[in-house]
Design a protein around this motif. Structure first.
Motif, PDB file in Angstrom:
ATOM      1  N   THR A  90       0.829  -1.205   0.000  1.00  0.00           N
ATOM      2  CA  THR A  90       0.000   0.000   0.000  1.00  0.00           C
ATOM      3  C   THR A  90       0.863   1.253   0.000  1.00  0.00           C
ATOM      4  O   THR A  90       0.573   2.221  -0.720  1.00  0.00           O
ATOM      5  CB  THR A  90      -0.936   0.000   1.218  1.00  0.00           C
ATOM      6  OG1 THR A  90      -1.731  -1.195   1.195  1.00  0.00           O
ATOM      7  CG2 THR A  90      -1.852   1.211   1.210  1.00  0.00           C
ATOM      8  N   LEU A  91       1.926   1.256   0.786  1.00  0.00           N
ATOM      9  CA  LEU A  91       2.827   2.408   0.793  1.00  0.00           C
ATOM     10  C   LEU A  91       3.485   2.597  -0.570  1.00  0.00           C
ATOM     11  O   LEU A  91       3.581   3.719  -1.079  1.00  0.00           O
ATOM     12  CB  LEU A  91       3.896   2.229   1.871  1.00  0.00           C
ATOM     13  CG  LEU A  91       3.436   2.473   3.308  1.00  0.00           C
ATOM     14  CD1 LEU A  91       4.510   2.035   4.292  1.00  0.00           C
ATOM     15  CD2 LEU A  91       3.087   3.940   3.522  1.00  0.00           C
ATOM     16  N   GLU A  92       3.916   1.503  -1.164  1.00  0.00           N
ATOM     17  CA  GLU A  92       4.596   1.588  -2.463  1.00  0.00           C
ATOM     18  C   GLU A  92       3.678   2.157  -3.538  1.00  0.00           C
ATOM     19  O   GLU A  92       4.114   2.904  -4.419  1.00  0.00           O
ATOM     20  CB  GLU A  92       5.092   0.201  -2.874  1.00  0.00           C
ATOM     21  CG  GLU A  92       5.846   0.197  -4.195  1.00  0.00           C
ATOM     22  CD  GLU A  92       6.307  -1.197  -4.599  1.00  0.00           C
ATOM     23  OE1 GLU A  92       6.824  -1.346  -5.727  1.00  0.00           O
ATOM     24  OE2 GLU A  92       6.147  -2.143  -3.787  1.00  0.00           O
ATOM     25  N   HIS A  93       2.391   1.820  -3.459  1.00  0.00           N
ATOM     26  CA  HIS A  93       1.447   2.225  -4.509  1.00  0.00           C
ATOM     27  C   HIS A  93       0.428   3.247  -4.014  1.00  0.00           C
ATOM     28  O   HIS A  93      -0.623   3.421  -4.637  1.00  0.00           O
ATOM     29  CB  HIS A  93       0.728   0.982  -5.045  1.00  0.00           C
ATOM     30  CG  HIS A  93       1.642  -0.015  -5.681  1.00  0.00           C
ATOM     31  ND1 HIS A  93       2.092   0.109  -6.980  1.00  0.00           N
ATOM     32  CD2 HIS A  93       2.215  -1.140  -5.180  1.00  0.00           C
ATOM     33  CE1 HIS A  93       2.897  -0.905  -7.267  1.00  0.00           C
ATOM     34  NE2 HIS A  93       2.989  -1.675  -6.195  1.00  0.00           N
ATOM     35  N   TYR A  94       0.747   3.922  -2.925  1.00  0.00           N
ATOM     36  CA  TYR A  94      -0.230   4.799  -2.275  1.00  0.00           C
ATOM     37  C   TYR A  94      -0.817   5.824  -3.244  1.00  0.00           C
ATOM     38  O   TYR A  94      -2.030   6.061  -3.260  1.00  0.00           O
ATOM     39  CB  TYR A  94       0.429   5.518  -1.096  1.00  0.00           C
ATOM     40  CG  TYR A  94      -0.554   6.221  -0.190  1.00  0.00           C
ATOM     41  CD1 TYR A  94      -1.096   5.580   0.914  1.00  0.00           C
ATOM     42  CD2 TYR A  94      -0.953   7.539  -0.442  1.00  0.00           C
ATOM     43  CE1 TYR A  94      -2.006   6.213   1.748  1.00  0.00           C
ATOM     44  CE2 TYR A  94      -1.865   8.181   0.382  1.00  0.00           C
ATOM     45  CZ  TYR A  94      -2.386   7.514   1.473  1.00  0.00           C
ATOM     46  OH  TYR A  94      -3.301   8.151   2.281  1.00  0.00           O
ATOM     47  N   GLN A  95       0.027   6.424  -4.048  1.00  0.00           N
ATOM     48  CA  GLN A  95      -0.430   7.486  -4.948  1.00  0.00           C
ATOM     49  C   GLN A  95      -1.346   6.965  -6.045  1.00  0.00           C
ATOM     50  O   GLN A  95      -2.079   7.747  -6.665  1.00  0.00           O
ATOM     51  CB  GLN A  95       0.777   8.189  -5.582  1.00  0.00           C
ATOM     52  CG  GLN A  95       1.691   8.891  -4.593  1.00  0.00           C
ATOM     53  CD  GLN A  95       1.121  10.214  -4.109  1.00  0.00           C
ATOM     54  OE1 GLN A  95       0.020  10.273  -3.573  1.00  0.00           O
ATOM     55  NE2 GLN A  95       1.869  11.280  -4.300  1.00  0.00           N
ATOM     56  N   GLU A  96      -1.306   5.659  -6.273  1.00  0.00           N
ATOM     57  CA  GLU A  96      -2.126   5.080  -7.343  1.00  0.00           C
ATOM     58  C   GLU A  96      -3.456   4.540  -6.822  1.00  0.00           C
ATOM     59  O   GLU A  96      -4.323   4.163  -7.617  1.00  0.00           O
ATOM     60  CB  GLU A  96      -1.360   3.924  -8.011  1.00  0.00           C
ATOM     61  CG  GLU A  96       0.031   4.299  -8.502  1.00  0.00           C
ATOM     62  CD  GLU A  96       0.925   3.071  -8.617  1.00  0.00           C
ATOM     63  OE1 GLU A  96       0.386   1.952  -8.774  1.00  0.00           O
ATOM     64  OE2 GLU A  96       2.154   3.232  -8.524  1.00  0.00           O
ATOM     65  N   ILE A  97      -3.614   4.477  -5.510  1.00  0.00           N
ATOM     66  CA  ILE A  97      -4.807   3.863  -4.923  1.00  0.00           C
ATOM     67  C   ILE A  97      -5.811   4.961  -4.587  1.00  0.00           C
ATOM     68  O   ILE A  97      -5.542   5.805  -3.732  1.00  0.00           O
ATOM     69  CB  ILE A  97      -4.459   3.061  -3.655  1.00  0.00           C
ATOM     70  CG1 ILE A  97      -3.409   1.996  -3.971  1.00  0.00           C
ATOM     71  CG2 ILE A  97      -5.707   2.407  -3.077  1.00  0.00           C
ATOM     72  CD1 ILE A  97      -2.868   1.284  -2.742  1.00  0.00           C
TER      73      ILE A  97
END
Length: 418
Positions: free
Chosen positions: A353-360
């Motif tokens: 979630t942290l790695e893809h936070y901006q995409e979620i």
């Protein structure tokens, strides 16, 4: 005692690992974490690493636990605290300790954070009275007392003045005109609900965003019809593509004179400069969004500062009293923190979630440290049922609660995904 936890080990480095916790000190408390929610601030710490003001310079050598919004129960009490705390007591953590260093759980400590099965509440937090009793059994609402605290603190930190009276009147103007800009996200929703049901009772609440999907969800969860017959008004406006949003918004205020209070929920220069043009006399502009750019700036009309008593505040976190107020209003049913939740998962979902936070997209991400489950949007629970029938039951529970996460869903998840 072993713990499984997520650690920040540098910029864009988050790892899930099992480690031994040190022996408990006499003025420390061992906490078994039940629920933890993720804030954009956690992503900022993850993306900046040691460049973040609350993350230690040696984070690469001594990674820090993530998560500062968490609830749970006391698993062990240090020998010097047995008169204050009891094993099994349900608690929430007030992370804002007001230290000169800015240090707090979730940013600064190798053994103190919410994205963990067990965490140690250190002596400095005990001294700051950071442990608050939690009388509820729905642990998601316990951890979400922290973001509610931040909203409540922002409302209380805003202020107004009377000419030649050298005392500020703290809080947004009672019965005034309030603009919440960029506010259809999770924190904005909390602000709308607090404006509706909290002590200040603004007569006009304008909520803007440029994302129609977010606005539609906000309108569904907190409909303007709630205020019918009260003499108060709640308005949702999409300012995307609007030729003159300032004229549109000012037109809703009494005699077009502007707003008494404005809160800005996005670190956007155009949004701040629009807010500047929406000010009424003695307006308090609260810049709630925390920027990552240390050079972030926007133009501001200082003529209005001198002649119209305009002023600016910025808030981060909140006081212990704000969190107690959040817990009280939640227990009274005046606030429903679960409106903020759009995704759920287990501890294993935190690094992804942290790695893809901006995409979620969506709002708050809620994690259960004792569960194994990928991050799933509440809106997608039904689609996952074909591969796993457990999701069908979760979808049934959430759908029966108007699409909102709830205690019944929490109990089912913990019984079936742990």
């Amino acid at each position: 005692m072993k713990t499984r936890a997520v650690y920040i080990a540098g910029a864009h480095k988050a790892v899930l690992a099992e480690n031994d916790l040190p022996p408990l000190g006499p003025r420390e408390v061992l906490m078994k974490v039940a629920a933890s929610s993720m804030c954009y601030s956690t992503y900022k710490a993850y993306s900046l690493g040691a460049e973040h003001k609350r993350v230690p310079d040696d984070v690469a050598e001594h990674p820090v636990m993530t998560g500062h919004e968490f609830s749970g129960e006391i698993a062990e009490v240090g020998s010097g605290l047995t008169d204050r705390y009891q094993v099994g007591q349900r608690i929430v953590i007030q992370p804002a300790m007001g230290l000169p260093s800015g240090y707090s759980p979730g940013y600064s400590y190798p053994t103190y954070g919410g994205d963990a099965t067990y965490t140690i509440v250190p002596e400095i937090a005990i001294d700051k009275d950071a442990i608050l009793p939690y009388d509820g059994t729905y642990m998601a609402n316990g951890c979400l007392a922290e973001p509610l605290m931040c909203i409540i603190g922002a409302f209380h930190a805003s202020y107004h003045t009377t000419q030649y009276v050298y005392e500020h009147e703290m809080g947004i103007k009672r019965g005034g005109a309030l603009a919440l800009l960029g506010a259809a996200g999770p924190m904005g929703l909390a602000a709308v609900e607090y404006a509706l049901n909290g002590p200040y009772q603004p007569t006009l609440i304008i909520v803007t965003d440029i994302d129609q999907t977010r606005l539609d969800r906000a309108r569904r969860l907190l409909p303007p019809e709630r205020l019918e017959g009260t003499g108060r008004q709640l308005v949702y406006l999409n300012t995307a593509g609007c030729d003159d949003p300032v004229d549109l918004l000012r037109g809703h205020t009494p005699h077009g004179t502007g707003f008494d209070d404005i809160m800005v929920f996005a670190a956007s220069r155009p949004l701040l400069e629009m807010a500047d043009r929406l000010k009424g006399r003695d307006c308090c502009l609260n810049f709630f969004a925390g920027p990552t750019d240390k050079d972030f700036s926007a133009t501001f009309n200082f003529y209005d500062v001198h002649y119209e008593s305009a002023h600016v505040v910025g808030t981060s976190g909140g006081a212990r009293s704000d969190m107690l107020e959040a817990l009280q209003l939640t227990s009274q049913g005046k606030l429903n923190p679960s409106l903020m939740i759009t995704h759920v998962g287990g501890l294993d979902a935190v690094p992804h979630t942290l790695e893809h936070y901006q995409e979620i997209p969506g709002g708050k991400k809620l994690f259960y440290p004792w569960a194994t489950m990928p991050l799933v949007a509440l809106a997608d629970l039904r689609t996952k049922a074909a591969q796993d029938r457990r999701y069908a039951t979760l979808a049934d529970i959430v759908d029966a609660n108007d699409g909102i996460w709830c205690e019944e869903a929490e109990v089912f998840l913990l019984e079936n995904f742990s």
